[in-house]
Design a protein around this motif. Sequence first.
Motif, PDB file in Angstrom:
ATOM      1  N   GLY A   1       7.951   8.269 -13.143  1.00 58.31           N
ATOM      2  CA  GLY A   1       8.979   7.311 -12.862  1.00 58.31           C
ATOM      3  C   GLY A   1       8.519   6.122 -11.705  1.00 58.31           C
ATOM      4  O   GLY A   1       9.452   5.841 -10.530  1.00 58.31           O
ATOM      5  N   GLY A   2       7.242   5.705 -11.286  1.00 62.66           N
ATOM      6  CA  GLY A   2       6.301   5.663  -9.935  1.00 62.66           C
ATOM      7  C   GLY A   2       6.763   3.799 -10.005  1.00 62.66           C
ATOM      8  O   GLY A   2       6.968   3.345  -8.934  1.00 62.66           O
ATOM      9  N   SER A   3       6.811   3.099 -11.200  1.00 61.01           N
ATOM     10  CA  SER A   3       7.719   1.770 -10.815  1.00 61.01           C
ATOM     11  C   SER A   3       8.887   1.767 -10.732  1.00 61.01           C
ATOM     12  O   SER A   3       9.043   0.736 -10.355  1.00 61.01           O
ATOM     13  CB  SER A   3       7.669   1.091 -12.778  1.00 61.01           C
ATOM     14  OG  SER A   3       6.012   1.592 -13.470  1.00 61.01           O
ATOM     15  N   PHE A   4       9.907   2.961 -10.480  1.00 60.48           N
ATOM     16  CA  PHE A   4      10.891   2.943  -9.723  1.00 60.48           C
ATOM     17  C   PHE A   4      10.645   2.190  -8.276  1.00 60.48           C
ATOM     18  O   PHE A   4      11.043   1.703  -7.847  1.00 60.48           O
ATOM     19  CB  PHE A   4      12.181   4.030  -9.808  1.00 60.48           C
ATOM     20  CG  PHE A   4      12.990   4.352 -10.861  1.00 60.48           C
ATOM     21  CD1 PHE A   4      13.625   3.321 -11.250  1.00 60.48           C
ATOM     22  CD2 PHE A   4      12.275   4.814 -11.705  1.00 60.48           C
ATOM     23  CE1 PHE A   4      14.287   2.930 -12.157  1.00 60.48           C
ATOM     24  CE2 PHE A   4      12.936   5.149 -13.577  1.00 60.48           C
ATOM     25  CZ  PHE A   4      13.735   4.829 -13.245  1.00 60.48           C
TER      26      PHE A   4
ATOM     27  N   ALA B   1       9.237   4.409 -15.468  1.00 64.81           N
ATOM     28  CA  ALA B   1      10.289   5.684 -15.711  1.00 64.81           C
ATOM     29  C   ALA B   1       9.480   6.079 -17.494  1.00 64.81           C
ATOM     30  O   ALA B   1       9.789   6.996 -18.192  1.00 64.81           O
ATOM     31  CB  ALA B   1      11.743   5.316 -16.086  1.00 64.81           C
ATOM     32  N   VAL B   2       9.066   5.860 -18.089  1.00 63.02           N
ATOM     33  CA  VAL B   2       7.753   5.718 -19.261  1.00 63.02           C
ATOM     34  C   VAL B   2       8.191   7.387 -18.990  1.00 63.02           C
ATOM     35  O   VAL B   2       7.889   8.010 -20.456  1.00 63.02           O
ATOM     36  CB  VAL B   2       7.215   4.357 -20.301  1.00 63.02           C
ATOM     37  CG1 VAL B   2       5.949   5.109 -19.242  1.00 63.02           C
ATOM     38  CG2 VAL B   2       6.694   4.988 -21.915  1.00 63.02           C
ATOM     39  N   GLY B   3       6.946   7.769 -18.166  1.00 63.87           N
ATOM     40  CA  GLY B   3       6.933   8.994 -18.643  1.00 63.87           C
ATOM     41  C   GLY B   3       8.276  10.419 -18.365  1.00 63.87           C
ATOM     42  O   GLY B   3       8.531  11.044 -19.005  1.00 63.87           O
TER      43      GLY B   3
ATOM     44  N   LEU C   1       1.059  -1.058  -0.024  1.00 65.85           N
ATOM     45  CA  LEU C   1       0.091   0.359   0.051  1.00 65.85           C
ATOM     46  C   LEU C   1       0.425   1.156   0.087  1.00 65.85           C
ATOM     47  O   LEU C   1       0.292   2.387  -0.837  1.00 65.85           O
ATOM     48  CB  LEU C   1      -1.119   0.323   1.149  1.00 65.85           C
ATOM     49  CG  LEU C   1      -2.625  -1.081   0.808  1.00 65.85           C
ATOM     50  CD1 LEU C   1      -2.982  -0.890   2.147  1.00 65.85           C
ATOM     51  CD2 LEU C   1      -2.796  -0.136   0.123  1.00 65.85           C
ATOM     52  N   LEU C   2       2.185   1.387   0.689  1.00 69.79           N
ATOM     53  CA  LEU C   2       2.268   2.510   0.649  1.00 69.79           C
ATOM     54  C   LEU C   2       3.582   2.626  -0.613  1.00 69.79           C
ATOM     55  O   LEU C   2       3.790   4.050  -0.430  1.00 69.79           O
ATOM     56  CB  LEU C   2       3.914   2.271   2.477  1.00 69.79           C
ATOM     57  CG  LEU C   2       4.921   3.440   1.956  1.00 69.79           C
ATOM     58  CD1 LEU C   2       4.226   4.777   2.423  1.00 69.79           C
ATOM     59  CD2 LEU C   2       5.435   2.412   3.526  1.00 69.79           C
ATOM     60  N   ALA C   3       4.318   1.973  -1.332  1.00 72.50           N
ATOM     61  CA  ALA C   3       4.904   1.405  -1.959  1.00 72.50           C
ATOM     62  C   ALA C   3       3.462   1.947  -3.080  1.00 72.50           C
ATOM     63  O   ALA C   3       4.323   3.041  -3.822  1.00 72.50           O
ATOM     64  CB  ALA C   3       5.199   0.148  -2.296  1.00 72.50           C
ATOM     65  N   GLY C   4       2.071   1.844  -3.875  1.00 72.45           N
ATOM     66  CA  GLY C   4       1.453   2.289  -4.122  1.00 72.45           C
ATOM     67  C   GLY C   4       1.719   4.062  -4.144  1.00 72.45           C
ATOM     68  O   GLY C   4       1.012   4.335  -5.230  1.00 72.45           O
ATOM     69  N   VAL C   5       1.267   4.683  -2.930  1.00 72.30           N
ATOM     70  CA  VAL C   5       1.615   6.030  -2.222  1.00 72.30           C
ATOM     71  C   VAL C   5       2.285   6.657  -3.493  1.00 72.30           C
ATOM     72  O   VAL C   5       2.282   7.291  -3.416  1.00 72.30           O
ATOM     73  CB  VAL C   5       0.965   5.940  -1.182  1.00 72.30           C
ATOM     74  CG1 VAL C   5       0.805   7.411  -0.923  1.00 72.30           C
ATOM     75  CG2 VAL C   5      -0.634   5.467  -0.426  1.00 72.30           C
ATOM     76  N   LEU C   6       3.943   5.996  -2.640  1.00 73.98           N
ATOM     77  CA  LEU C   6       4.425   6.810  -3.437  1.00 73.98           C
ATOM     78  C   LEU C   6       4.893   6.839  -4.651  1.00 73.98           C
ATOM     79  O   LEU C   6       5.149   7.814  -5.336  1.00 73.98           O
ATOM     80  CB  LEU C   6       6.331   6.190  -2.645  1.00 73.98           C
ATOM     81  CG  LEU C   6       6.351   6.076  -1.068  1.00 73.98           C
ATOM     82  CD1 LEU C   6       6.951   4.816  -0.700  1.00 73.98           C
ATOM     83  CD2 LEU C   6       6.418   7.465  -1.150  1.00 73.98           C
ATOM     84  N   ALA C   7       4.289   5.519  -5.154  1.00 66.72           N
ATOM     85  CA  ALA C   7       4.724   5.415  -6.786  1.00 66.72           C
ATOM     86  C   ALA C   7       3.501   6.225  -7.618  1.00 66.72           C
ATOM     87  O   ALA C   7       3.652   6.898  -8.339  1.00 66.72           O
ATOM     88  CB  ALA C   7       4.230   4.201  -7.225  1.00 66.72           C
ATOM     89  N   GLY C   8       2.454   6.711  -7.081  1.00 63.08           N
ATOM     90  CA  GLY C   8       0.917   7.153  -7.214  1.00 63.08           C
ATOM     91  C   GLY C   8       1.642   8.788  -7.042  1.00 63.08           C
ATOM     92  O   GLY C   8       1.539   9.132  -8.149  1.00 63.08           O
ATOM     93  N   GLY C   9       2.132   9.209  -6.015  1.00 62.95           N
ATOM     94  CA  GLY C   9       2.923   9.849  -6.099  1.00 62.95           C
ATOM     95  C   GLY C   9       3.610  10.522  -7.206  1.00 62.95           C
ATOM     96  O   GLY C   9       3.943  12.004  -7.895  1.00 62.95           O
ATOM     97  N   MET C  10       4.811   9.673  -7.286  1.00 65.71           N
ATOM     98  CA  MET C  10       5.693   9.976  -7.899  1.00 65.71           C
ATOM     99  C   MET C  10       4.761  10.034  -9.465  1.00 65.71           C
ATOM    100  O   MET C  10       5.447  11.235 -10.264  1.00 65.71           O
ATOM    101  CB  MET C  10       6.992   9.132  -8.407  1.00 65.71           C
ATOM    102  CG  MET C  10       8.034   9.226  -6.902  1.00 65.71           C
ATOM    103  SD  MET C  10       8.702   7.377  -7.097  1.00 65.71           S
ATOM    104  CE  MET C  10      10.197   8.295  -8.414  1.00 65.71           C
ATOM    105  N   ASN C  11       4.477   9.547 -10.099  1.00 66.08           N
ATOM    106  CA  ASN C  11       3.948   9.155 -11.509  1.00 66.08           C
ATOM    107  C   ASN C  11       3.373  10.406 -12.188  1.00 66.08           C
ATOM    108  O   ASN C  11       3.057  11.321 -12.663  1.00 66.08           O
ATOM    109  CB  ASN C  11       3.369   8.417 -11.575  1.00 66.08           C
ATOM    110  CG  ASN C  11       3.609   6.728 -12.106  1.00 66.08           C
ATOM    111  OD1 ASN C  11       4.357   6.638 -12.215  1.00 66.08           O
ATOM    112  ND2 ASN C  11       2.939   5.684 -12.299  1.00 66.08           N
ATOM    113  N   ALA C  12       2.178  11.598 -10.513  1.00 65.49           N
ATOM    114  CA  ALA C  12       1.522  12.573 -10.938  1.00 65.49           C
ATOM    115  C   ALA C  12       2.535  13.797 -11.150  1.00 65.49           C
ATOM    116  O   ALA C  12       2.899  14.569 -11.982  1.00 65.49           O
ATOM    117  CB  ALA C  12       1.150  12.610  -9.500  1.00 65.49           C
ATOM    118  N   LEU C  13       3.793  13.383 -10.743  1.00 67.85           N
ATOM    119  CA  LEU C  13       4.919  14.801 -10.522  1.00 67.85           C
ATOM    120  C   LEU C  13       5.490  14.596 -11.228  1.00 67.85           C
ATOM    121  O   LEU C  13       6.011  15.770 -12.043  1.00 67.85           O
ATOM    122  CB  LEU C  13       5.780  14.745  -8.714  1.00 67.85           C
ATOM    123  CG  LEU C  13       5.263  14.818  -7.380  1.00 67.85           C
ATOM    124  CD1 LEU C  13       6.273  13.964  -6.097  1.00 67.85           C
ATOM    125  CD2 LEU C  13       4.895  16.083  -7.531  1.00 67.85           C
ATOM    126  N   ALA C  14       6.275  13.965 -11.696  1.00 70.45           N
ATOM    127  CA  ALA C  14       7.381  13.891 -13.064  1.00 70.45           C
ATOM    128  C   ALA C  14       7.440  11.945 -13.474  1.00 70.45           C
ATOM    129  O   ALA C  14       7.988  12.513 -14.622  1.00 70.45           O
ATOM    130  CB  ALA C  14       8.521  14.069 -12.226  1.00 70.45           C
TER     131      ALA C  14
END
Length: 249
Positions: A23-26, A152-154, A8-21
Motif C-alpha cells: 500500500g505504499g502507493s497510497f 495497493a497491489v501488495g 523524500l519523506l513520502a518515499g520513506v513512508l511509502a517504502g516502509g508501508m510496502n515492507a510492512l504490508a
Amino acid sequence: MGDAPFLLLAGVLAGGMNALAGGGSFVSLPALIGAGVPSVSANATSTVALFPGGLASTWVYRDGLTGVCGVPLAPVALVSLAGGLAGSLLLLWTPAALFDQVLPWLLLVATIMLAFGRRIGPALRARVRAGLPTILGLQFLLGIYGGYFGGAVGLMMMAVWSILDGAEVKALNAPRTLMVSAANGIAVLSFIVAGAVAWTACLLVGLGAVAGGWCGAHVGRTLPPAVVRAGTLLLAAGTTVAFFVRAYG
C-alpha cells in the motif's frame, strides 16, 4: 526542487508501508500528484520510484520465501511478470482524464479486499477448492492490476491469497514482496522505454523508499500483524476517500 523534502519523506513512508504490508502507493501517488506530476505519469513514476525499495525488502525477507497457496514460486512469478507487462501497456494507452476517474474505484477495490477478505475467505474455502489454474489465473489478473495501477497491489495479493489459503497476513509478506517486485519490474521497463517517468521526482521518492523499505522490513519481522493490518487499512480508507473527493467532489 522545493518539493524535495516532501517527496523524500513520502518515499520513506511509502517504502516502509510496502515492507510492512503493502500500500505504499497510497502515499507516493498522492504526493507526486500534489507535486504537480500528471496522474498517469505520477502512477508510472511511483512504480519506478518504489521498485528499488521493494527489492530491498525482498532481500530482507529472503529467508521466508515460500510458495503461494501451495504453488512453487517460479510459476507464480512468471505469471506475475506476464500480467505486469500487460497492465503497464494498458496504463500507457489510458488517457489521463479517464485514469483520474478510474483511480478512486481501484483504490476502493483494494481497500474492500483488505478489510473484508479474511471474512469471506473461510466461507469460500468451504465451498471451493482452488487448483493450480485458478491460482495462476488470479495471479495473472493481479499482475495486470499491479502493472496498470501499482497502488495497493501488495494488499490485493495478500487479500486474495489469504482468501484461498487462510494464511496470516504477516506470513505472506515474503512472497508478496517478491511477486510485487516481479510485476513491477517489467512495468518499470515499459514506463522507462515509453518516457513516462518524471525523473527528478522519481529519484527523490526512490531514495526515500529504499531507506523506508529496508527499515520497514526489519520492523515488519517483529511488529504484531494486527497493528500492521489496522494501520494500513486506516491509511487506505483515508486515501480512497480523498481521491473520490478529488475526482467527483
